[in-house]
Design a protein around this motif. Structure first.
Motif, short mmCIF file in Angstrom:
data_model
loop_
_atom_site.label_atom_id
_atom_site.label_comp_id
_atom_site.label_asym_id
_atom_site.label_seq_id
_atom_site.Cartn_x
_atom_site.Cartn_y
_atom_site.Cartn_z
N LEU A 258 83.30 46.84 28.48
CA LEU A 258 82.79 46.17 29.68
C LEU A 258 83.15 44.69 29.70
O LEU A 258 83.33 44.10 30.78
N HIS B 149 85.18 43.01 32.85
CA HIS B 149 84.68 41.87 33.62
C HIS B 149 85.37 40.55 33.26
O HIS B 149 85.05 39.51 33.84
N GLU C 74 75.95 46.58 30.28
CA GLU C 74 76.75 45.87 31.30
C GLU C 74 76.00 44.65 31.81
O GLU C 74 76.58 43.58 32.05
#
Length: 320
Positions: A199, A203, A235
C-alpha cells in the motif's frame, strides 16, 4: 513463504489456510463445481479468482456476479439473458452472465441471496449445461464452470426451506472453507508487512513501521471484518501516518475496537463506574453486522433475538 505460488493474493502460512489452498490447487486442475464458504472479508473472491487463473480456463473470461445485487424481478434475465420483446423494456437481444462466461468461469458470490426461481434455473444449467433465455423456445448448450461462494450456512438454509437442497448438494461437490482471521492469528504479522509495503508503493509514500505493541493488540482482536478489515486499517495507517513508527496507542479507538473488550464478551464484569447499556447494545449490534456482512437474519441469530426485534433496534439506534 508468504503464500501459495498458485494463490499469491491469499497470504499466510497457517495450517488452516494452507490446507484450503492445497485443496483449491487440486480443484483448479479439474472442471468440478466448487462452493467457497467463509465469513465476509476472508477472501472468497480472491480464492475463486485464483482457481480460475491456474485452471485450463485461464484464457477464458472471468465473470464475477454478486447475487445479492441482482434485482429479484430480473434475476433470470440477468443470469440467462433474454430476447427482444421478452418483457417490457427488453428492446434488444441480450446475453446473460452465463453467456459472457462461455469457455471461462462464472463466479456467483452471495449465492444464498439468489431467488428460488433463479436457483431452479441454475440447477438445470449445472446438471445439463444448458439454459434458456427469456422469450426463447429452445435451450442453449454452454461450456461454463461455476464457482459459488457464501458467508451463510447453506445447509441450515436448505433445512429451513430458504435454499434448494438439491442445488446445495450440486454446488457443494468440492467445499472450500476459508478460515476467519481470528483462527489464523499467526498470519497477522505476514499480512501486516505485506499490506504495509504494497500500500505504501500504491500511494507513493514511505511505509510506516508497526511496533511490537501493535502486533500484540492486533493478535488479541477478533477481526469481525477479517482480512479485508485488516487491509483497510493498514491502508489508513499508511496514508495518515506515512514514515512514522506506530505504537498501539497511536491507533484511534474508532479504527479498532479495544482488544480487551473483545476477548470474553460473555464473561465481562461490570466496571465500578458503571456503563451505558445503550452503548453496549449498539457496539454488539455493530460487531454482529460486521461479522455477517450486514445480513440481518444471521445478525439476529448471533445476537439471540428475532429478526423483527433486530430491525426495531436498528431503527431505534439510527442504523441504515
Amino acid at each position: 513463504m508468504f503464500s501459495s505460488d498458485s494463490f499469491p493474493l491469499l497470504g499466510g502460512e497457517s495450517p488452516a489456510l494452507q490446507s484450503v489452498l492445497r485443496s483449491a490447487s487440486l480443484v483448479a486442475a479439474t472442471d468440478a463445481t466448487a462452493l467457497i464458504t467463509g465469513e465476509s472479508g476472508t477472501g472468497k473472491e480472491l480464492l475463486a479468482g485464483g482457481v480460475h487463473q491456474v485452471s485450463r480456463r485461464y484464457a477464458g473470461p472471468w465473470v464475477p456476479v454478486n447475487c445479492a445485487a441482482l434485482p429479484s424481478e430480473l434475476v433470470e434475465a440477468e443470469l440467462f439473458g433474454y430476447w427482444k420483446g421478452a418483457f417490457t423494456g427488453a428492446d434488444r437481444d441480450t446475453p446473460g452472465f452465463v453467456h459472457q462466461a462461455q469457455n471461462g468461469t462464472l463466479f456467483l458470490d452471495e449465492i444464498a441471496e439468489l431467488t428460488l426461481s433463479g436457483q431452479g434455473k441454475l440447477l438445470r444449467f449445472l446438471e445439463a449445461g444448458e439454459c434458456q433465455r427469456l422469450g426463447s423456445g429452445r435451450a442453449e448448450k454452454l461450456d461454463v464452470r461455476i464457482i459459488a461462494a457464501t458467508h451463510q450456512d447453506l445447509s441450515a438454509l436448505a433445512a429451513q426451506g430458504r435454499f434448494r437442497s438439491d442445488l446445495f448438494y450440486r454446488l457443494n461437490v468440492i467445499p472450500l472453507g476459508l478460515p476467519a482471521l481470528r483462527e489464523r492469528t499467526g498470519d497477522i504479522q505476514l499480512l501486516l508487512e505485506h499490506f504495509r509495503e504494497a500500500l505504501a508503493v500504491r500511494h507513493g509514500v514511505t511505509a510506516p513501521v508497526f511496533a511490537p505493541s501493535v502486533l500484540k493488540r492486533f493478535s488479541r482482536y477478533s477481526w469481525p471484518g477479517n482480512v479485508r478489515e485488516l487491509k483497510n486499517l493498514v491502508e489508513r495507517c499508511v496514508v495518515l501516518m506515512a514514515g512514522q513508527t506506530i505504537e498501539a496507542h497511536d491507533i484511534p479507538d474508532g479504527w479498532l475496537a479495544d482488544a480487551s473488550a473483545t476477548e470474553d464478551q460473555l464473561g465481562m464484569e461490570l466496571p465500578a463506574e458503571g456503563v451505558r447499556l445503550e452503548s453496549v447494545e449498539v457496539s454488539l449490534i455493530q460487531q454482529a453486522l460486521a461479522r455477517t456482512g450486514g445480513n440481518r437474519s444471521r445478525t439476529a441469530e448471533l445476537l439471540g433475538v428475532t429478526r423483527d426485534t433486530l430491525v426495531y433496534r436498528l431503527r431505534k439506534y439510527g442504523f441504515r
